[in-house]
Enzyme design. Structure first.
Site, PDB file in Angstrom:
ATOM      1  CE  LYS A  15      61.363  70.940  34.322  1.00 46.74           C
ATOM      2  NZ  LYS A  15      61.115  69.478  34.212  1.00 46.74           N
ATOM      3  NE  ARG A  89      55.154  71.409  32.028  1.00 48.49           N
ATOM      4  CZ  ARG A  89      55.636  71.414  33.269  1.00 48.49           C
ATOM      5  NH1 ARG A  89      55.985  72.535  33.842  1.00 48.49           N
ATOM      6  NH2 ARG A  89      55.788  70.273  33.913  1.00 48.49           N
ATOM      7  NE  ARG A 128      58.953  64.599  41.495  1.00 43.67           N
ATOM      8  CZ  ARG A 128      59.133  65.388  40.438  1.00 43.67           C
ATOM      9  NH1 ARG A 128      60.245  66.071  40.303  1.00 43.67           N
ATOM     10  NH2 ARG A 128      58.220  65.489  39.507  1.00 43.67           N
ATOM     11  NE  ARG A 134      54.854  66.589  41.779  1.00 42.30           N
ATOM     12  CZ  ARG A 134      55.487  67.254  40.830  1.00 42.30           C
ATOM     13  NH1 ARG A 134      56.653  67.825  41.086  1.00 42.30           N
ATOM     14  NH2 ARG A 134      54.978  67.353  39.636  1.00 42.30           N
ATOM     15  NE  ARG A 145      53.975  65.286  35.884  1.00 40.86           N
ATOM     16  CZ  ARG A 145      54.871  64.939  36.799  1.00 40.86           C
ATOM     17  NH1 ARG A 145      54.787  63.777  37.400  1.00 40.86           N
ATOM     18  NH2 ARG A 145      55.846  65.751  37.097  1.00 40.86           N
TER      19      ARG A 145
HETATM   20  P1  AMP Z   1      55.932  70.576  37.330  1.00 51.80           P
HETATM   21  O1  AMP Z   1      56.085  70.639  38.808  1.00 51.80           O
HETATM   22  O2  AMP Z   1      56.712  71.643  36.620  1.00 51.80           O
HETATM   23  O3  AMP Z   1      56.189  69.209  36.776  1.00 51.80           O
HETATM   24  O4  AMP Z   1      54.387  70.917  37.023  1.00 51.80           O
HETATM   25  C1  AMP Z   1      53.337  70.124  37.554  1.00 51.80           C
HETATM   26  C2  AMP Z   1      52.077  70.313  36.729  1.00 51.80           C
HETATM   27  O5  AMP Z   1      51.673  71.693  36.750  1.00 51.80           O
HETATM   28  C3  AMP Z   1      52.212  69.976  35.259  1.00 51.80           C
HETATM   29  O6  AMP Z   1      52.034  68.586  35.014  1.00 51.80           O
HETATM   30  C4  AMP Z   1      51.096  70.816  34.646  1.00 51.80           C
HETATM   31  O7  AMP Z   1      49.840  70.246  34.866  1.00 51.80           O
HETATM   32  C5  AMP Z   1      51.173  72.084  35.478  1.00 51.80           C
HETATM   33  N1  AMP Z   1      52.106  73.091  34.909  1.00 51.80           N
HETATM   34  C6  AMP Z   1      53.272  73.528  35.471  1.00 51.80           C
HETATM   35  N2  AMP Z   1      53.872  74.444  34.703  1.00 51.80           N
HETATM   36  C7  AMP Z   1      53.069  74.603  33.615  1.00 51.80           C
HETATM   37  C8  AMP Z   1      53.162  75.389  32.442  1.00 51.80           C
HETATM   38  N3  AMP Z   1      54.207  76.223  32.223  1.00 51.80           N
HETATM   39  N4  AMP Z   1      52.158  75.284  31.530  1.00 51.80           N
HETATM   40  C9  AMP Z   1      51.100  74.463  31.726  1.00 51.80           C
HETATM   41  N5  AMP Z   1      50.966  73.669  32.803  1.00 51.80           N
HETATM   42  C10 AMP Z   1      51.942  73.733  33.753  1.00 51.80           C
END
Ligand code: AMP
Length: 191
Positions: A15, A89, A128, A134, A145
């Protein structure tokens, strides 16, 4: 009238990469809630301290906090041209976003669901973790996740399918191949 595109799919589906490219080629602003949250953690803001353990465990940050961030990012007069990456989400986030987009007169062009088999997701995420370091990319957190995605986020596909917005994209192959599919879908509209 503004316009919005949502990038949707499990962690590791590509994404962020595809959203950045679409943003730069078509003049959208990319809004990644994950990036914004990581930024808060890195800077040690109050929000950052609050969400750090959640990010590290692979759980979801509460809807109200995420929605406050999105509202703030979309405040200001001009109707935006925006790509959402990693948001919404949950169903509550999706419903709040619908409301917000209609208030701001922003048309939702499409929700791009990037489809990648589970095994490949795991491979990509482990790679990654090695490249980017990360803290939420270690193996047990990766697993969590993916589970959280299946339970809380994957059902949103039905929500957007029902609204006639879902565009399912094969997320395997090279980044160029995936990008070409995305462009094809956006040019052709929802089928
Ligand atoms: P991502 O980089 O999009 O995978 O997001 C990393 C982490 O940020 C996720 O595992 C969640 O803990 C938090 N996070 C990101 N976007 C959201 C969202 N829309 N709602 C809730 N938690 C989020």
């Amino acid at each position: 009238m503004g316009e919005a595109v949502i990038f949707f799919g499990p962690p590791g589906a590509g994404k962020g990469t595809q959203a950045s490219r679409l943003a730069s080629e078509r003049g959208y602003r990319k809004l990644s809630t994950g990036d914004i949250l990581r930024d808060h953690v890195a800077h040690g803001s109050e929000l950052g301290r609050q969400v750090k353990p959640i990010l590290e465990s692979g759980g979801l940050v509460p809807d109200q906090l995420v929605l406050a961030l999105i509202r703030e990012e979309l405040s200001g007069g001009k109707a935006p041209k925006v790509i959402f990456d990693g948001f919404p989400r949950t169903l509550a986030q999706a419903q709040a976003l619908d409301q917000l987009l209609s208030e701001k007169q922003v048309a939702l062009k499409g929700v791009l669901l990037l489809v990648v088999p589970q095994r490949e997701l795991l491979n990509r995420l482990v790679k990654r973790a090695q490249l980017e370091g990360r803290t939420d990319d270690n193996e047990s957190v990766i697993q969590r996740r993916l589970e959280v995605y299946e339970k809380d986020t994957a059902p949103l596909a039905d929500y957007y399918r029902g609204a006639g917005k879902l565009m399912q994209i094969d997320g395997t192959g090279t980044q160029d191949q995936v990008f070409a599919r995305i462009q094809g879908a956006l040019n052709g509209g929802v089928r």
